[in-house]
Design a protein around this motif. Structure first.
Motif, PDB file in Angstrom:
ATOM      1  N   GLY A 162       0.811  -1.209   0.000  1.00 54.57           N
ATOM      2  CA  GLY A 162       0.000   0.000   0.000  1.00 54.57           C
ATOM      3  C   GLY A 162       0.840   1.252   0.000  1.00 54.57           C
ATOM      4  N   SER A 163       1.988   1.186   0.662  1.00 53.45           N
ATOM      5  CA  SER A 163       2.876   2.355   0.688  1.00 53.45           C
ATOM      6  C   SER A 163       3.402   2.672  -0.712  1.00 53.45           C
ATOM      7  CB  SER A 163       4.043   2.116   1.654  1.00 53.45           C
ATOM      8  OG  SER A 163       4.908   1.093   1.176  1.00 53.45           O
ATOM      9  N   TYR A 166       0.690   4.562  -2.466  1.00 52.76           N
ATOM     10  CA  TYR A 166       0.643   5.946  -1.978  1.00 52.76           C
ATOM     11  C   TYR A 166       1.790   6.761  -2.556  1.00 52.76           C
ATOM     12  CZ  TYR A 166       0.534   9.944   1.186  1.00 52.76           C
ATOM     13  OH  TYR A 166       0.485  11.209   1.710  1.00 52.76           O
ATOM     14  N   GLN A 168       3.219   6.178  -5.401  1.00 50.33           N
ATOM     15  CA  GLN A 168       2.848   6.400  -6.797  1.00 50.33           C
ATOM     16  C   GLN A 168       1.892   7.589  -6.914  1.00 50.33           C
ATOM     17  OE1 GLN A 168      -0.048   3.756  -8.733  1.00 50.33           O
ATOM     18  NE2 GLN A 168       1.502   3.363 -10.317  1.00 50.33           N
ATOM     19  N   TYR A 169       0.932   7.661  -6.002  1.00 51.34           N
ATOM     20  CA  TYR A 169      -0.027   8.771  -5.995  1.00 51.34           C
ATOM     21  C   TYR A 169       0.691  10.101  -5.779  1.00 51.34           C
ATOM     22  CZ  TYR A 169      -3.489  11.987  -4.057  1.00 51.34           C
ATOM     23  OH  TYR A 169      -4.253  13.103  -3.786  1.00 51.34           O
ATOM     24  N   GLN A 170       1.604  10.126  -4.817  1.00 51.07           N
ATOM     25  CA  GLN A 170       2.343  11.363  -4.537  1.00 51.07           C
ATOM     26  C   GLN A 170       3.184  11.788  -5.738  1.00 51.07           C
ATOM     27  OE1 GLN A 170       4.465  10.240  -0.840  1.00 51.07           O
ATOM     28  NE2 GLN A 170       3.406  11.965   0.118  1.00 51.07           N
ATOM     29  N   GLN A 173       1.255  13.593  -8.537  1.00 46.38           N
ATOM     30  CA  GLN A 173       0.581  14.862  -8.287  1.00 46.38           C
ATOM     31  C   GLN A 173       1.285  16.020  -9.000  1.00 46.38           C
ATOM     32  OE1 GLN A 173      -2.449  15.257  -6.387  1.00 46.38           O
ATOM     33  NE2 GLN A 173      -2.230  13.090  -6.966  1.00 46.38           N
ATOM     34  N   TYR A 184       9.983   7.112  -5.949  1.00 40.35           N
ATOM     35  CA  TYR A 184       9.035   6.230  -6.614  1.00 40.35           C
ATOM     36  C   TYR A 184       9.726   5.383  -7.689  1.00 40.35           C
ATOM     37  CZ  TYR A 184       5.365   4.778  -9.852  1.00 40.35           C
ATOM     38  OH  TYR A 184       4.565   4.052 -10.686  1.00 40.35           O
ATOM     39  N   ASN A 294      -0.271  -5.337  -5.696  1.00 42.36           N
ATOM     40  CA  ASN A 294      -1.026  -5.193  -4.456  1.00 42.36           C
ATOM     41  C   ASN A 294      -2.077  -6.285  -4.328  1.00 42.36           C
ATOM     42  OD1 ASN A 294      -0.997  -2.599  -2.456  1.00 42.36           O
ATOM     43  ND2 ASN A 294       0.080  -2.169  -4.373  1.00 42.36           N
TER      44      ASN A 294
END
Length: 414
Positions: A162-163, A166, A168-170, A173, A184, A294
């Motif tokens: 999950g980290s 997250y 990847q999301y950051q 942006q 990443y 995941n």
């Protein structure tokens, strides 16, 4: 002169092991025939045409992890049987067990380095050494501790994977810092599946034996050890559950039919219902690699456990129903020589796909591969029973037993 006490064979254990060793090839065939990450995603290699997606989805829901889970349950149960047999014959059970695990570990390392990277024997040998220290625990204690360990493993993998999502999301942006983007990129470096990496892997496995072997020495020398760290929190709990079920008489078929049916249907159906949304999620995400990882390394944990136990229950019912059928006794024979069938399959598959053999690595689509699985199953069923009519053990079972006992075992049946 020493005398040994005969111990009964359990048709349920032998037949279930036969189903497991046959079933595990349903997933391993992709690992033999295609680049490693294709095991998790058809988008990596092998195609996303409708037949390939259907085969992938069916494998993901009904097979992936469950056959390995069955194998692990059975390993725990067989360990209890070996301990009982040693005690009945006035042998030191610890000496018998650890000698077996030592040689199994060596077989596993040879399997990994000389044949195929997907070995599980070394993992089983090491985890089996840990599991031995729990053989004296009551079945209820074993089951509770196994569930606790399994849940801890799911939570740990969930946090780790999950980290990455997250991160990847950051990194995605607007205005993400160069530092976050670099973090990443470093984090997913081992999971990249670009065309160049895929082409290099295909080229490697289409090359000769020495090239493949030297690549493992150079790049995967410690993979058997890292595999233990990666799989320990799944393998040990499943072995412990197998030990607990053996103590409870599960594998000897002594439970009431209604109990097998209740556990089997409920656990299997719940597991399927958990997995179907994951199939849809992966397809809709276009098999984006972090989402796929995941799902496979974290989210499938509960369904894997439920369906493994559910399958074991349903197989017991099947074995009970057809206990006198000749086809079931062929499956049981394949289970009695499961070690030979497992390693023999690796020899046959690497010969077919690797460059030192026929060199078909990366050349056969996913759906067509299952014709080879069917052919291998037929071969297992054809040779195992006639062999055991003449010999006490399978060829590799005999070698393992002789090495573990430091004495050549009698092979032929008088």
């Amino acid at each position: 002169m020493t005398t040994t006490t005969a111990t009964p064979r359990y048709l349920e254990l032998d037949a279930m092991r036969g189903f497991a060793v046959m079933g595990i090839l349903l997933m391993n065939i992709v690992g033999f025939a295609m680049p490693e990450m294709a095991y998790f995603s058809p988008a990596v290699y092998g195609g996303t045409d409708t037949p390939d997606i259907i085969v992938w989805a069916l494998s993901f829901i009904f097979v992936d992890g469950k056959m390995r889970g069955l194998f692990t349950l059975l390993f725990g149960a067989s360990m209890m049987l070996v301990v009982e047999r040693a005690e009945a014959n006035s042998q030191n059970p610890a000496k018998v067990h650890f000698s077996r695990m030592f040689w199994l570990a060596l077989f596993g390392l040879a399997h990994f380095f000389f044949l195929w990277f997907g070995d599980i024997l070394f993992l089983y040998a090491v985890v089996g050494c840990v599991a031995y220290f729990m053989v004296g625990l009551p079945s209820e204690t074993l089951f509770r501790r196994a569930l606790l360990l399994y849940v801890i493993g799911i939570v740990a993998f969930g946090a780790m994977m999950g980290s990455l999502l997250y991160l990847q999301y950051q990194a995605g942006q607007p205005g993400a810092s160069a530092f976050v983007i670099a973090q990443y990129q470093d984090a997913i470096a081992d999971f990249r599946v670009d065309d160049a990496a895929i082409a290099a892997e295909v080229s490697l496995y289409q090359s000769g034996f020495s090239s493949i072997f030297m690549d493992k020495i150079a790049n995967s020398l410690f993979q058997p050890l890292s595999g233990i760290a990666f799989s320990f929190m799944e393998t040990l709990p499943l072995m412990m559950i197998g030990m607990a079920l053996y103590k409870d008489g599960f594998f000897s078929g002594s439970w009431e039919r209604a109990r097998y049916k209740n556990w089997g249907t409920k656990f299997t159906l719940i597991g399927i219902l958990l997995l179907v949304p994951m199939v849809i999620f992966q397809i809709r995400s276009d098999f984006e690699i972090l989402r796929v990882l995941n799902v496979n390394f974290s989210w499938t944990g509960p369904s894997l456990l439920l369906m493994t136990i559910g399958y074991a229950c349903l197989l017991i019912l099947l074995i009970r129903k057809y206990s006198n059928a000749s086809w079931l006794h062929r499956v049981a024979a394949a289970g009695r020589v499961a070690f030979s069938n497992y390693l023999g399959t690796s020899i046959a598959m690497t010969f077919i796909f690797y460059g030192w053999g026929l060199g078909y690595f990366g050349q056969i689509n996913r759906a067509t591969l299952y014709l080879l699985v069917l052919g291998t199953w037929i071969n297992m069923l054809l040779w195992s029973k006639p062999w055991l009519m003449r010999y006490r053990y399978g060829p590799l079972e005999w070698l393992w037993r002789s090495l573990a006992r430091l004495e050549v075992q009698k092979m032929r049946i008088d």
